[in-house]
Design a protein around this motif. Structure first.
Motif, PDB file in Angstrom:
ATOM      1  N   UNK A 262      -1.899 106.729 100.788  1.00 13.74           N
ATOM      2  CA  UNK A 262      -1.411 107.777 101.675  1.00 13.74           C
ATOM      3  C   UNK A 262      -2.121 109.084 101.347  1.00 13.74           C
ATOM      4  N   UNK A 263      -2.545 109.794 102.414  1.00 18.29           N
ATOM      5  CA  UNK A 263      -3.198 111.082 102.220  1.00 18.29           C
ATOM      6  C   UNK A 263      -2.533 112.129 103.096  1.00 18.29           C
ATOM      7  N   UNK A 264      -2.643 113.368 102.666  1.00 15.27           N
ATOM      8  CA  UNK A 264      -2.181 114.478 103.493  1.00 15.27           C
ATOM      9  C   UNK A 264      -3.358 114.978 104.315  1.00 15.27           C
ATOM     10  N   UNK A 265      -3.111 115.204 105.591  1.00 19.29           N
ATOM     11  CA  UNK A 265      -4.159 115.625 106.506  1.00 19.29           C
ATOM     12  C   UNK A 265      -3.817 117.005 107.059  1.00 19.29           C
ATOM     13  N   UNK A 266      -4.809 117.880 107.073  1.00 15.66           N
ATOM     14  CA  UNK A 266      -4.607 119.239 107.578  1.00 15.66           C
ATOM     15  C   UNK A 266      -5.703 119.555 108.591  1.00 15.66           C
ATOM     16  N   UNK A 267      -5.271 119.761 109.843  1.00 16.62           N
ATOM     17  CA  UNK A 267      -6.214 120.102 110.898  1.00 16.62           C
ATOM     18  C   UNK A 267      -6.430 121.611 110.980  1.00 16.62           C
ATOM     19  N   UNK A 268      -7.592 121.995 111.458  1.00 15.32           N
ATOM     20  CA  UNK A 268      -7.898 123.400 111.704  1.00 15.32           C
ATOM     21  C   UNK A 268      -8.958 123.497 112.792  1.00 15.32           C
ATOM     22  N   UNK A 269      -9.137 124.707 113.303  1.00 15.71           N
ATOM     23  CA  UNK A 269     -10.207 124.929 114.271  1.00 15.71           C
ATOM     24  C   UNK A 269      -9.750 125.090 115.701  1.00 15.71           C
TER      25      UNK A 269
ATOM     26  N   UNK B 202     -13.029 120.997 115.806  1.00 19.12           N
ATOM     27  CA  UNK B 202     -11.844 120.750 114.999  1.00 19.12           C
ATOM     28  C   UNK B 202     -12.246 120.079 113.697  1.00 19.12           C
ATOM     29  N   UNK B 203     -11.532 120.436 112.643  1.00 20.37           N
ATOM     30  CA  UNK B 203     -11.749 119.831 111.336  1.00 20.37           C
ATOM     31  C   UNK B 203     -10.438 119.270 110.814  1.00 20.37           C
ATOM     32  N   UNK B 204     -10.535 118.226 110.044  1.00 21.80           N
ATOM     33  CA  UNK B 204      -9.362 117.613 109.418  1.00 21.80           C
ATOM     34  C   UNK B 204      -9.708 117.350 107.963  1.00 21.80           C
ATOM     35  N   UNK B 205      -8.998 118.024 107.073  1.00 18.26           N
ATOM     36  CA  UNK B 205      -9.225 117.871 105.644  1.00 18.26           C
ATOM     37  C   UNK B 205      -8.197 116.922 105.057  1.00 18.26           C
ATOM     38  N   UNK B 206      -8.676 115.948 104.317  1.00 16.25           N
ATOM     39  CA  UNK B 206      -7.790 114.969 103.679  1.00 16.25           C
ATOM     40  C   UNK B 206      -7.619 115.305 102.204  1.00 16.25           C
TER      41      UNK B 206
END
Length: 111
Positions: free
Chosen positions: A1-8, A20-24
């Motif tokens: 399981x990972x946490x995902x954070x979108x931005x952009x 758009x970017x998604x950091x895991x």
């Protein structure tokens, strides 16, 4: 399981572009596929673009030729380049591993 954070996300005019970017929080290399979805209030979440571990891609018909999905496993990042945006692209965009979801980022395209 990972946490995902979108931005952009943001507010743009029709015809403009956004990335758009998604950091895991953890490794994404083991996931067979990752994807971008979008949702408009009152409607079901829809698949926008998917990328396999090997780099194969699939797109919703409505975004083919305008959006490009990519992933950088080393940086633990997923991207969505959106060009020639249309008002109907307005939605909250989510990245997903299939099991994990981000909180979403709002994209608004004005006419």
């Amino acid at each position: 399981q990972v946490r995902l954070v979108e931005s952009g996300g943001g507010l743009v005019q029709a015809g403009e572009s956004l990335r758009l970017s998604c950091a895991a929080s953890g490794s994404i290399g083991s996931y067979n596929s990752m994807a971008w979805y979008r949702q408009v209030p009152g409607k079901q979440r829809e698949l926008v673009a998917l990328i396999s571990r090997g780099g194969s891609t699939n797109y919703a018909d409505s975004v083919k030729g305008r959006f490009t999905i990519s992933r950088d496993n080393a940086k633990k990042m997923l991207y969505l380049q959106m060009n020639s945006l249309k008002p109907e692209d307005t939605a909250v965009y989510y990245c997903s591993t299939g099991a994990d979801w981000g909180q979403g980022t709002q994209v608004t395209v004005s006419s």
